[in-house]
Design a protein around this motif. Structure first.
Motif, PDB file in Angstrom:
ATOM      1  N   ILE A 273       5.300 -12.805  11.266  1.00 18.26           N
ATOM      2  CA  ILE A 273       6.684 -12.951  10.812  1.00 18.26           C
ATOM      3  C   ILE A 273       7.583 -13.575  11.881  1.00 18.26           C
ATOM      4  CG2 ILE A 273       8.757 -11.641  10.186  1.00 18.26           C
ATOM      5  CD1 ILE A 273       7.006  -9.832   8.499  1.00 18.26           C
ATOM      6  N   PRO A 274       7.515 -13.134  13.149  1.00 15.62           N
ATOM      7  CA  PRO A 274       8.362 -13.782  14.176  1.00 15.62           C
ATOM      8  C   PRO A 274       8.081 -15.270  14.320  1.00 15.62           C
ATOM      9  CG  PRO A 274       7.488 -11.707  14.994  1.00 15.62           C
ATOM     10  CD  PRO A 274       6.776 -11.987  13.714  1.00 15.62           C
ATOM     11  N   VAL A 275       6.820 -15.675  14.141  1.00 12.95           N
ATOM     12  CA  VAL A 275       6.480 -17.089  14.236  1.00 12.95           C
ATOM     13  C   VAL A 275       7.168 -17.872  13.129  1.00 12.95           C
ATOM     14  CG1 VAL A 275       4.597 -18.772  14.262  1.00 12.95           C
ATOM     15  CG2 VAL A 275       4.248 -16.493  15.233  1.00 12.95           C
ATOM     16  N   VAL A 276       7.113 -17.331  11.913  1.00 11.72           N
ATOM     17  CA  VAL A 276       7.727 -18.004  10.765  1.00 11.72           C
ATOM     18  C   VAL A 276       9.237 -18.063  10.925  1.00 11.72           C
ATOM     19  CG1 VAL A 276       8.068 -17.909   8.267  1.00 11.72           C
ATOM     20  CG2 VAL A 276       5.844 -17.313   9.245  1.00 11.72           C
ATOM     21  N   VAL A 277       9.829 -16.945  11.372  1.00 14.37           N
ATOM     22  CA  VAL A 277      11.285 -16.902  11.552  1.00 14.37           C
ATOM     23  C   VAL A 277      11.736 -17.929  12.581  1.00 14.37           C
ATOM     24  CG1 VAL A 277      13.207 -15.490  12.384  1.00 14.37           C
ATOM     25  CG2 VAL A 277      11.502 -14.501  10.837  1.00 14.37           C
TER      26      VAL A 277
ATOM     27  N   PHE B 299      -0.333 -21.503  19.015  1.00 14.26           N
ATOM     28  CA  PHE B 299      -0.048 -21.005  20.358  1.00 14.26           C
ATOM     29  C   PHE B 299       1.230 -21.620  20.925  1.00 14.26           C
ATOM     30  CE2 PHE B 299      -4.557 -19.718  20.380  1.00 14.26           C
ATOM     31  CZ  PHE B 299      -4.408 -18.426  20.860  1.00 14.26           C
ATOM     32  N   GLN B 300       1.536 -22.835  20.543  1.00 17.12           N
ATOM     33  CA  GLN B 300       2.771 -23.461  21.018  1.00 17.12           C
ATOM     34  C   GLN B 300       3.995 -22.797  20.411  1.00 17.12           C
ATOM     35  OE1 GLN B 300       2.256 -27.602  20.058  1.00 17.12           O
ATOM     36  NE2 GLN B 300       1.168 -28.073  21.964  1.00 17.12           N
ATOM     37  N   LYS B 301       3.897 -22.376  19.161  1.00 10.64           N
ATOM     38  CA  LYS B 301       5.044 -21.765  18.477  1.00 10.64           C
ATOM     39  C   LYS B 301       5.351 -20.369  19.021  1.00 10.64           C
ATOM     40  CE  LYS B 301       6.006 -25.000  15.462  1.00 10.64           C
ATOM     41  NZ  LYS B 301       7.327 -25.682  15.458  1.00 10.64           N
ATOM     42  N   ASP B 302       4.339 -19.528  19.085  1.00 12.03           N
ATOM     43  CA  ASP B 302       4.534 -18.142  19.547  1.00 12.03           C
ATOM     44  C   ASP B 302       3.175 -17.595  19.950  1.00 12.03           C
ATOM     45  OD1 ASP B 302       4.971 -15.410  19.878  1.00 12.03           O
ATOM     46  OD2 ASP B 302       6.601 -15.387  18.440  1.00 12.03           O
ATOM     47  N   GLU B 303       2.808 -17.776  21.204  1.00 13.02           N
ATOM     48  CA  GLU B 303       1.458 -17.453  21.649  1.00 13.02           C
ATOM     49  C   GLU B 303       1.098 -15.988  21.470  1.00 13.02           C
ATOM     50  OE1 GLU B 303       1.514 -18.844  25.673  1.00 13.02           O
ATOM     51  OE2 GLU B 303       2.395 -16.986  26.448  1.00 13.02           O
ATOM     52  N   PHE B 304       2.047 -15.101  21.734  1.00 13.22           N
ATOM     53  CA  PHE B 304       1.748 -13.670  21.648  1.00 13.22           C
ATOM     54  C   PHE B 304       1.440 -13.254  20.214  1.00 13.22           C
ATOM     55  CE2 PHE B 304       3.046  -9.304  20.801  1.00 13.22           C
ATOM     56  CZ  PHE B 304       2.309  -8.612  21.748  1.00 13.22           C
ATOM     57  N   ASN B 305       2.332 -13.520  19.301  1.00 12.68           N
ATOM     58  CA  ASN B 305       2.142 -13.076  17.920  1.00 12.68           C
ATOM     59  C   ASN B 305       1.003 -13.816  17.226  1.00 12.68           C
ATOM     60  OD1 ASN B 305       4.323 -11.030  17.170  1.00 12.68           O
ATOM     61  ND2 ASN B 305       5.521 -12.603  18.180  1.00 12.68           N
TER      62      ASN B 305
ATOM     63  N   ILE C 247     -11.596 -17.754  24.903  1.00 15.56           N
ATOM     64  CA  ILE C 247     -11.608 -19.060  25.550  1.00 15.56           C
ATOM     65  C   ILE C 247     -10.425 -19.936  25.148  1.00 15.56           C
ATOM     66  CG2 ILE C 247     -12.922 -21.213  25.731  1.00 15.56           C
ATOM     67  CD1 ILE C 247     -15.459 -19.533  25.497  1.00 15.56           C
ATOM     68  N   ALA C 248     -10.153 -20.009  23.840  1.00 13.16           N
ATOM     69  CA  ALA C 248      -9.113 -20.923  23.346  1.00 13.16           C
ATOM     70  C   ALA C 248      -7.748 -20.694  24.000  1.00 13.16           C
ATOM     71  CB  ALA C 248      -9.006 -20.812  21.827  1.00 13.16           C
ATOM     72  N   PRO C 249      -7.259 -19.447  24.112  1.00  9.35           N
ATOM     73  CA  PRO C 249      -5.951 -19.246  24.753  1.00  9.35           C
ATOM     74  C   PRO C 249      -5.913 -19.720  26.200  1.00  9.35           C
ATOM     75  CG  PRO C 249      -6.603 -17.292  23.541  1.00  9.35           C
ATOM     76  CD  PRO C 249      -7.796 -18.175  23.591  1.00  9.35           C
ATOM     77  N   ALA C 250      -7.032 -19.549  26.913  1.00 11.93           N
ATOM     78  CA  ALA C 250      -7.075 -19.991  28.313  1.00 11.93           C
ATOM     79  C   ALA C 250      -6.963 -21.503  28.406  1.00 11.93           C
ATOM     80  CB  ALA C 250      -8.374 -19.521  28.965  1.00 11.93           C
ATOM     81  N   LEU C 251      -7.628 -22.215  27.505  1.00 16.10           N
ATOM     82  CA  LEU C 251      -7.586 -23.672  27.515  1.00 16.10           C
ATOM     83  C   LEU C 251      -6.236 -24.218  27.073  1.00 16.10           C
ATOM     84  CD1 LEU C 251     -11.107 -24.455  26.025  1.00 16.10           C
ATOM     85  CD2 LEU C 251     -10.411 -24.556  28.413  1.00 16.10           C
ATOM     86  N   LEU C 252      -5.496 -23.412  26.316  1.00 15.13           N
ATOM     87  CA  LEU C 252      -4.199 -23.856  25.815  1.00 15.13           C
ATOM     88  C   LEU C 252      -3.044 -23.340  26.667  1.00 15.13           C
ATOM     89  CD1 LEU C 252      -4.900 -23.461  21.994  1.00 15.13           C
ATOM     90  CD2 LEU C 252      -4.627 -25.594  23.272  1.00 15.13           C
ATOM     91  N   GLY C 253      -3.351 -22.766  27.821  1.00 15.55           N
ATOM     92  CA  GLY C 253      -2.322 -22.401  28.783  1.00 15.55           C
ATOM     93  C   GLY C 253      -1.539 -21.142  28.466  1.00 15.55           C
ATOM     94  N   MET C 254      -2.130 -20.227  27.727  1.00 21.48           N
ATOM     95  CA  MET C 254      -1.429 -18.983  27.414  1.00 21.48           C
ATOM     96  C   MET C 254      -1.208 -18.166  28.677  1.00 21.48           C
ATOM     97  SD  MET C 254      -2.454 -16.095  24.574  1.00 21.48           S
ATOM     98  CE  MET C 254      -1.285 -14.790  24.137  1.00 21.48           C
ATOM     99  N   ARG C 255      -0.068 -17.501  28.747  1.00 22.16           N
ATOM    100  CA  ARG C 255       0.242 -16.672  29.905  1.00 22.16           C
ATOM    101  C   ARG C 255      -0.627 -15.412  29.909  1.00 22.16           C
ATOM    102  NH1 ARG C 255       6.618 -16.593  28.919  1.00 22.16           N
ATOM    103  NH2 ARG C 255       5.774 -16.734  26.805  1.00 22.16           N
ATOM    104  N   LEU C 256      -1.062 -15.023  31.096  1.00 17.73           N
ATOM    105  CA  LEU C 256      -1.993 -13.903  31.232  1.00 17.73           C
ATOM    106  C   LEU C 256      -1.413 -12.615  30.656  1.00 17.73           C
ATOM    107  CD1 LEU C 256      -4.617 -12.693  32.322  1.00 17.73           C
ATOM    108  CD2 LEU C 256      -3.483 -12.380  34.525  1.00 17.73           C
ATOM    109  N   ARG C 257      -0.154 -12.327  30.947  1.00 21.76           N
ATOM    110  CA  ARG C 257       0.449 -11.077  30.460  1.00 21.76           C
ATOM    111  C   ARG C 257       0.438 -11.017  28.938  1.00 21.76           C
ATOM    112  NH1 ARG C 257       6.766 -10.084  31.353  1.00 21.76           N
ATOM    113  NH2 ARG C 257       6.742 -11.788  29.832  1.00 21.76           N
ATOM    114  N   ASN C 258       0.843 -12.101  28.291  1.00 17.33           N
ATOM    115  CA  ASN C 258       0.849 -12.128  26.829  1.00 17.33           C
ATOM    116  C   ASN C 258      -0.559 -12.018  26.266  1.00 17.33           C
ATOM    117  OD1 ASN C 258       3.607 -12.334  26.709  1.00 17.33           O
ATOM    118  ND2 ASN C 258       3.647 -14.535  26.355  1.00 17.33           N
ATOM    119  N   TYR C 259      -1.506 -12.645  26.948  1.00 23.07           N
ATOM    120  CA  TYR C 259      -2.891 -12.589  26.492  1.00 23.07           C
ATOM    121  C   TYR C 259      -3.419 -11.154  26.539  1.00 23.07           C
ATOM    122  CZ  TYR C 259      -7.944 -13.155  26.511  1.00 23.07           C
ATOM    123  OH  TYR C 259      -9.283 -13.028  26.229  1.00 23.07           O
TER     124      TYR C 259
END
Length: 236
Positions: free
Chosen positions: A218-222, A126-132, A150-162
Motif C-alpha cells: 500500500i505505501p508503494v502504491v500511495v 526496489f526503486q519505488k520503495d525498497e523496504f515495502n 541476491i537481487a536487493p544487493a545488486l540493486l543497491g538496497m540499504r543494509l538496514r532496510n534489507y
C-alpha cells in the motif's frame, strides 16, 4: 583484497559444508533416529542448543543448503514452537544478510552486468520503495529465498532496510513450518514424513500471506499516486 575477502570466506564455508556431507543428515529418517537424543540435549542445554541452531541455520541459508525446510520443521519438533521459531528466524536473517553482504562487496559489478535482464523484473519495485517491496516479496514465497538475497544487493538496497524487511517478511511462513513441526512430532517419531510446503500453499494459509503482502505494498502504491502530476482543468 578487502572486496575479495568476504567471497573467499564464503567459498570456504561452502567447501566445508559440502565436504562434511552434513546435507546427507537433513532427512526425516535421520531426525527420527536421533530425536530422543536431540530433545534430551535441548532440555539440558537449551541456550547452547539454540545458539547451535542459529549458527547452523545461518550457514545453511547462506550457502543455500538443500532441505532447509526439513531443518525448519525439525526445529519445531525438537525445540517447540517459540524457541524453534526464534532460532530459525535469527539464523535465516543472519544467513541472508551474509550472502547479501558478499554479493554487494565482492560480486556486485561483474554479476550485475551478467544478470541485468533478469534484474529488470525487480528494479522498478526496489526503486519505488525498497523496504515495502522486499517485505511483500518475502511474505509470499513465490521466488526462491536465495533470489531475494541476491537481487536487493545488486540493486543497491540499504543494509538496514534489507535486514528489517527480511526479518519481518519471513515470520509468517516460518511460523507455519515450525508450527507444523511442533504438531507433527509424533508423526516423525513413528517414521512419517511431513511436507509443510503443501500446507503453505493451501488457500487458508496462502490467502492471509498474500493479504499481508498486499498490505505491505500500500505505501508503494500511495507514493506512486502522489507522484503523478495532477491534470489541469480544461479552459473550454
Amino acid at each position: 583484497m578487502k572486496r575479495l575477502l568476504p567471497l573467499a570466506i564464503f567459498v570456504l564455508l561452502i567447501g566445508v559444508v559440502y565436504v562434511s556431507g552434513v546435507g546427507d543428515y537433513l532427512s526425516f529418517t535421520a531426525l527420527r533416529e536421533n530425536l530422543e537424543l536431540l530433545q534430551t540435549f535441548v532440555a539440558r542445554n537449551t541456550v547452547l542448543a539454540l545458539l547451535a541452531l542459529v549458527a547452523f541455520y545461518a550457514l545453511g541459508t547462506a550457502v543455500s543448503l538443500p532441505a532447509m525446510s526439513v531443518v525448519t520443521i525439525a526445529s519445531g519438533v525438537i525445540f517447540g514452537l517459540w524457541l524453534g521459531l526464534l532460532g530459525v528466524l535469527l539464523g535465516a536473517t543472519l544467513g541472508a544478510t551474509l550472502i547479501f553482504s558478499v554479493v554487494r562487496t565482492s560480486l556486485g559489478d561483474p554479476l550485475r552486468v551478467k544478470v541485468r535482464p533478469w534484474l529488470g523484473k525487480f528494479e522498478r519495485g526496489f526503486q519505488k520503495d525498497e523496504f515495502n517491496y522486499l517485505l511483500a516479496l518475502r511474505l509470499v514465497p513465490v521466488f526462491p529465498f536465495w533470489v531475494l538475497n541476491i537481487a536487493p544487493a545488486l540493486l543497491g538496497m540499504r543494509l538496514r532496510n534489507y535486514v528489517m524487511a527480511t526479518a519481518l517478511g519471513i515470520i509468517p511462513g516460518t511460523f507455519v513450518f515450525v508450527w507444523v513441526g511442533k504438531g507433527a512430532a509424533e508423526t516423525v517419531r513413528l517414521g512419517g514424513k511431513v511436507d509443510a510446503t503443501e500446507l503453505l500453499f493451501q488457500p487458508h494459509v496462502i490467502g492471509p500471506l498474500a493479504g499481508l503482502a498486499l498490505l505491505s505494498l500500500i505505501p508503494v502504491v500511495v507514493r506512486k499516486l502522489r507522484g503523478r502530476p495532477i491534470d489541469k482543468p480544461s479552459n473550454s
